[in-house]
Design an enzyme around this catalytic site. Structure first.
Site, mmCIF file in Angstrom:
data_model
loop_
_atom_site.group_PDB
_atom_site.id
_atom_site.type_symbol
_atom_site.label_atom_id
_atom_site.label_comp_id
_atom_site.label_asym_id
_atom_site.label_seq_id
_atom_site.Cartn_x
_atom_site.Cartn_y
_atom_site.Cartn_z
ATOM 1 N N LEU A 120 -2.754 -4.667 -0.088
ATOM 2 C CA LEU A 120 -1.890 -4.460 -1.242
ATOM 3 C C LEU A 120 -2.081 -3.019 -1.682
ATOM 4 C CD1 LEU A 120 -2.637 -7.648 -3.418
ATOM 5 C CD2 LEU A 120 -0.620 -7.245 -2.004
ATOM 6 N N ASP A 121 -1.014 -2.404 -2.196
ATOM 7 C CA ASP A 121 -1.165 -1.055 -2.743
ATOM 8 C C ASP A 121 -2.252 -1.054 -3.806
ATOM 9 O OD1 ASP A 121 0.933 -0.255 -1.160
ATOM 10 O OD2 ASP A 121 2.421 -0.290 -2.777
ATOM 11 N N ARG A 122 -2.896 0.066 -3.941
ATOM 12 C CA ARG A 122 -3.985 0.187 -4.910
ATOM 13 C C ARG A 122 -3.555 -0.259 -6.303
ATOM 14 N NH1 ARG A 122 -7.780 5.519 -5.665
ATOM 15 N NH2 ARG A 122 -9.104 4.704 -7.318
#
Length: 242
Positions: A54-56
């Protein structure tokens, strides 16, 4: 800080990743030592294997394998698109009641000091389905408008391309609120001025379903919406802003 474990068995663990935390250490953030993998290694006292990412800035459901062969099987499901993924996002404007975004995504040139551009010939199929859950019009001025329009959408991406949801909603002119990369700076700044300076990317991985690699049972795991996103929705519903 310990991670919120949503599901765990002998083969895998599913956590609710908080916004701002990396999934694993990366050369793009060499100074960062904190990540989901490292936290879980310490929390569980055993090694964990990343399966997807997942994106940060994105919060929500994230699965990790506890065995190498389980990681390969789960990774194969993501590659074969046999997993089910559902996200919640707050976006600019009033979106259609539902829709399909069919827009191939190319790799982007990320060289420092240069404007970002698509690399021709790297386009890959990318399809996202969405449904509008709520629409809002709030007394927050933005750009030349006296009021701001926002929507809460549920999104199901067929693939897992890098920044797929963020880029797709930018493509249809409904960028995600709080997105500093693809979003609308006017909306982001207005919400920081009238709601919170801590505004972040409003994207949450609400549910993930997959087939357990060992017992072959279908598993669906949901993650509760984080407090900051819930608080923003409460403010949108009650029209309470500075």
């Amino acid at each position: 800080m310990s991670l919120d474990i949503l599901h765990i068995d002998d083969d895998l663990v599913v956590v609710n990743k908080p916004s701002g935390l990396l999934v694993h250490r990366t050369d793009l953030a060499k100074h960062e030592q904190d990540a989901v993998v490292q936290r879980l290694n310490e929390q569980l006292g055993r090694w964990v294997y990343p399966v997807h990412r997942l994106d940060r800035a994105t919060s929500g459901v994230l699965v990790m394998a506890l065995k190498d062969d389980v990681a390969r099987h789960l990774g194969g499901q993501f590659m074969e698109r046999s997993t089910g993924k559902n996200y919640l996002a707050i976006v600019r404007g009033h979106t259609a009641s539902d829709g399909v975004i069919d827009y191939p995504l190319a790799k982007l040139n990320e060289e420092k000091g240069r404007a970002r551009f698509k690399i021709e010939g790297t386009e890959k199929e990318a399809i996202s389905h969405f449904q509008t859950l709520e629409s809002f019009q709030i007394p927050v001025p933005v750009s030349r408008y006296e009021q701001m329009r926002l929507s809460l959408v549920s999104v199901e991406p067929e693939q897992g391309r890098t920044h797929q949801i963020r880029r797709h909603f930018k493509h249809i002119f409904h960028p995600l609120l709080g997105d500093t990369r693809y979003g609308c700076r006017h909306h982001n700044q207005a919400m920081r001025d009238h709601w919170s300076q801590d505004l972040r990317l409003m994207l949450h991985a609400e549910q993930l379903s997959f087939t357990h690699p060992v017992n072959q049972q279908r598993i669906a795991v949901s993650a509760p919406m984080p407090d900051d996103m819930s608080a923003l929705l409460d403010s949108l519903r009650t029209q309470t802003f500075n």
